[in-house]
Design an enzyme around this catalytic site. Structure first.
Site, short mmCIF file in Angstrom:
data_model
loop_
_atom_site.label_atom_id
_atom_site.label_comp_id
_atom_site.label_asym_id
_atom_site.label_seq_id
_atom_site.Cartn_x
_atom_site.Cartn_y
_atom_site.Cartn_z
N LYS A 25 0.84 -1.20 0.00
CA LYS A 25 0.00 0.00 0.00
C LYS A 25 0.88 1.25 0.00
O LYS A 25 0.71 2.15 -0.81
CB LYS A 25 -0.91 -0.04 1.23
CG LYS A 25 -1.81 1.15 1.37
CD LYS A 25 -2.75 0.97 2.54
CE LYS A 25 -3.46 2.28 2.84
NZ LYS A 25 -4.39 2.18 3.95
N GLU A 34 10.58 -4.61 4.43
CA GLU A 34 10.63 -6.04 4.06
C GLU A 34 10.30 -6.20 2.58
O GLU A 34 11.02 -6.86 1.82
CB GLU A 34 9.60 -6.85 4.87
CG GLU A 34 9.91 -7.00 6.34
CD GLU A 34 9.24 -5.94 7.18
OE1 GLU A 34 8.97 -4.83 6.66
OE2 GLU A 34 8.98 -6.21 8.37
N HIS A 94 -4.32 -32.35 18.21
CA HIS A 94 -3.16 -33.07 18.75
C HIS A 94 -2.07 -32.10 19.19
O HIS A 94 -0.92 -32.50 19.35
CB HIS A 94 -2.64 -34.06 17.70
CG HIS A 94 -3.70 -35.04 17.30
ND1 HIS A 94 -3.88 -36.25 17.94
CD2 HIS A 94 -4.68 -34.97 16.36
CE1 HIS A 94 -4.90 -36.88 17.40
NE2 HIS A 94 -5.41 -36.12 16.43
N GLY A 124 -4.76 -1.86 5.04
CA GLY A 124 -3.97 -3.00 4.54
C GLY A 124 -4.64 -4.34 4.80
O GLY A 124 -4.77 -5.17 3.91
N ARG A 125 -5.11 -4.54 6.03
CA ARG A 125 -5.68 -5.85 6.37
C ARG A 125 -7.08 -6.04 5.82
O ARG A 125 -7.69 -7.09 6.03
CB ARG A 125 -5.65 -6.04 7.89
CG ARG A 125 -6.28 -4.93 8.68
CD ARG A 125 -5.90 -4.97 10.16
NE ARG A 125 -6.36 -3.81 10.89
CZ ARG A 125 -5.73 -2.65 10.96
NH1 ARG A 125 -4.58 -2.50 10.31
NH2 ARG A 125 -6.20 -1.63 11.63
N LYS A 136 9.58 -0.81 14.42
CA LYS A 136 10.17 -0.52 13.10
C LYS A 136 11.23 0.57 13.24
O LYS A 136 12.33 0.46 12.71
CB LYS A 136 9.09 0.00 12.14
CG LYS A 136 8.23 -1.06 11.52
CD LYS A 136 7.47 -0.40 10.36
CE LYS A 136 6.15 -1.05 10.07
NZ LYS A 136 5.34 -0.31 9.11
N GLU A 169 -4.54 -6.53 14.93
CA GLU A 169 -4.04 -5.23 14.47
C GLU A 169 -5.18 -4.20 14.49
O GLU A 169 -4.95 -3.01 14.68
CB GLU A 169 -3.43 -5.34 13.05
CG GLU A 169 -2.59 -4.14 12.68
CD GLU A 169 -1.72 -4.35 11.45
OE1 GLU A 169 -0.59 -4.81 11.57
OE2 GLU A 169 -2.21 -4.06 10.33
O1 F6P Z 1 2.13 -4.22 9.93
C1 F6P Z 1 1.88 -2.89 9.62
C2 F6P Z 1 1.37 -2.71 8.24
O2 F6P Z 1 1.22 -1.36 8.00
C3 F6P Z 1 0.06 -3.45 8.00
O3 F6P Z 1 -1.05 -2.79 8.42
C4 F6P Z 1 0.11 -3.64 6.54
O4 F6P Z 1 -0.80 -4.61 6.17
C5 F6P Z 1 1.56 -4.02 6.34
O5 F6P Z 1 2.25 -3.24 7.28
C6 F6P Z 1 2.11 -3.83 4.98
O6 F6P Z 1 2.08 -2.50 4.57
P1 F6P Z 1 2.25 -2.08 3.06
O7 F6P Z 1 1.16 -2.71 2.28
O8 F6P Z 1 2.18 -0.61 3.04
O9 F6P Z 1 3.59 -2.59 2.58
#
Ligand code: F6P
Length: 551
Positions: free
Chosen positions: A211, A217, A388, A271-272, A516, A357
């Site tokens: 987003k 990452e 289990h 995002g979620r 972060k 979240e």
């Molecule tokens: O974990 C924090 C967060 O902002 C989430 O809400 C989101 O889904 C994820 O990081 C990834 O963010 P982006 O889509 O901006 O890379």
């Protein structure tokens, strides 16, 4: 501020009444309620199309439901649902509307944000997704060397990974025969390497899903994959093998992805909550856009049910209010979700982000620390596997964990009697948790099995189960795109309901920021640069040890 009144929820009359009522309900045994009322199952169940939620195995009676719904009314839940669907800026900390429901607004009725109808843009992106996914599936959009793109790799994390990954797995039976989907999320180089070892650059399409397009990452993984591709096929191949899904055109261009290959979404989608947008592109490529549309249809059906159905017959409202009941009145701080369907194996991980979240907050919309508990810890895994692992605790542990069971009537893989055994297990778990086994019953069983009285005395307590442990059971015909859409939307709205009751903003995620930030300050130190920040002695010691071990 939103919420109907300036009163803390735990100070309201409805809340106090539930506290009193809970004192009585703590003494009530579910097995007795079932014995006394043969129609209990029928009364506490909701049917929606081919889906059924059985919530009869809960520590509730009619009065409980009435009082819970009074609390919902006190919190103006109805008004808040309308506000969300209308596009009001209910994400108050970020001053944004919350419009994942617009992404699947199959009625296409206008939804306005700052006076502008957002539906044309949404429809445009859906059309672009259709064109692109079909072109990939038909082999019209090919790789740089002319080969068909059959390995689709989604690079994203959190909401840009968990939803698409869960849905792709759930709908695996619908994948095009020659397409394989992969997911890279973790910054751990292993995640990248393991996928890159399996795929061939000539046939691989990378979807960089972010987003913000700033997530370390995702960008690190995307750069590694880009280098891998360029090393194999040259710089010119990038435009044929990389597409992006983002709200951030500038950063996408900076990364070197052609804006034509960017799929847009909007900051009114969290995002979620974004798998219904172009973040779901990998789903559309895997299962086809018609199936993706069916998923949107299912979610829309649940949206309409949530918006228009009386609360007493409303699946997400009942789920959410039961969540409040156990969390705030029985003080149960954990919940489990156990799908009895291997294809739903990633659902608990997905729901973990959705729930924790969204509602893992302690400052309320009055800008005050809450004095009651909010999101529980959510965990789970596929049945029967988890029977289990953690089910010992679920049955006999000192803490009670309300569970959601999910079971399709028909399996996609009906071989032998596997599915009947699976179904027998899920039903047995719900019944066992509800009924339990008294010490007297355990002793009688032991005697019947011929055990000596001394042995009976020694083990009867270990073999007993307190029971009275709550569960919901979702039953539907089969996991198909439409049903998946309904199910996920039901959980989204359940989380919404809880957030409204707790008077928190379910749509920001500021809690992930601090870690972060601090990682960014530690990174240079690991890379051998002088420390600009002082840490506690434990962190200093860990940094020094890891540096020594890496030499
Ligand atoms: O974990 C924090 C967060 O902002 C989430 O809400 C989101 O889904 C994820 O990081 C990834 O963010 P982006 O889509 O901006 O890379």
């Amino acid at each position: 501020m939103f919420g109907n009144k300036n009163k803390e929820v735990n100070k309201t009359r409805a809340w106090k009444r539930l506290e009193d009522h809970c004192k009585n309900m703590r003494k009530v045994e579910m097995r007795e309620m079932f014995e006394q009322d043969p129609s209990r199952a029928e009364r506490y169940c909701i049917n929606l199309e081919h889906m059924m939620l059985d919530y009869s195995k809960n520590r509730i009676n009619d009065r409980t439901i009435r009082y819970l719904l009074d609390l919902a009314e006190e919190r103006n839940l109805k008004g808040m649902i309308e506000a969300m669907f209308r596009g009001d800026k209910i994400n108050t900390t970020e001053h944004r509307p919350v419009l994942h429901v617009a992404l699947r607004n199959r009625s296409n009725k206008p939804i306005y944000v700052d006076g502008k109808n957002v539906m044309p843009e949404i429809n445009e992106v859906l059309a672009k997704m259709r064109r692109f996914s079909e072109a990939v599936r038909l082999g019209e959009f090919r790789g740089a060397t002319g080969k068909k793109l059959t390995n689709i790799v989604n690079i994203g994390i959190g909401g840009s990974d968990l939803g698409p990954k869960m849905a792709c797995e759930a709908l695996k039976k619908y994948w095009a025969k020659d397409i394989n989907c992969y997911f890279i999320s973790n910054i751990d180089g292993t995640a990248c390497c393991e996928v890159l070892n399996k795929v061939d650059p000539e046939t691989t399409l990378f979807i960089v899903a972010s987003k913000t397009f700033t997530t370390i990452e995702t960008l690190t993984n995307a750069k590694t994959c880009r280098k891998w591709l360029v090393d194999a096929l040259g710089e010119h191949a990038v435009c044929k093998h990389f597409v992006a899904v983002s709200t951030n055109l500038k950063e996408v261009e900076k990364f070197g992805i052609n804006p034509e290959n960017m799929f847009e979404f909007w900051d009114f989608v969290g995002g979620r909550y974004s798998m219904w947008s172009a973040i779901g592109l990998i789903i559309a490529i895997a299962v086809g856009m018609d199936n993706f549309d069916k998923m949107l249809d299912g979610a829309h059906a649940m949206d309409m049910h949530f918006k228009d159905t009386d609360f007493a017959r409303n699946i997400p409202v009942i789920m959410g209010m039961l969540g409040v009941w156990y969390n705030n009145f029985f003080n149960l701080r954990n919940v489990a979700v156990v799908p009895y369907d291997q294809y739903l194996q990633f659902l608990p991980a997905y729901l973990q982000q959705l729930d924790m979240e969204s509602n893992g907050k302690q400052v309320n919309n009055f800008n005050k620390y809450v004095k009651y508990s909010t999101a529980p810890v959510l965990f789970g895994g596929p049945g029967t596997d988890v029977q289990h692992s953690f089910f010992q605790l679920i049955h006999q542990g000192s803490s009670v964990v309300p569970i959601d069971f999910i079971i399709p009537a028909i399996s996609h893989n009906e071989i032998g009697d596997h599915h009947e055994i699976l179904v027998a297990n899920v039903l047995a778990q719900g019944e066992a948790l509800m009924r339990g086994k008294t010490v007297i019953e355990a002793a009688a069983e032991l005697r019947k099995a011929g055990k000596a009285e001394e042995e009976v005395k020694r083990v009867k307590r270990f073999k007993s189960f307190t029971g009275n442990r709550p569960s919901n059971t979702f039953v539907f015909k089969k996991i198909d795109p439409y049903t998946l859409g309904m199910l996920i939307a039901a959980y989204e709205h359940k989380v919404f309901v809880e957030g409204i009751i707790w008077n928190i903003n379910s749509f920001d995620q500021m809690g992930v920021e601090l870690g972060k930030q601090m990682a960014l300050s530690i990174l240079p130190e690991l890379q051998g640069n002088a420390s600009s920040v002082s840490h506690d002695s434990s962190t200093e010691h860990l940094i020094a040890t890891i540096k020594r071990l890496r030499k």
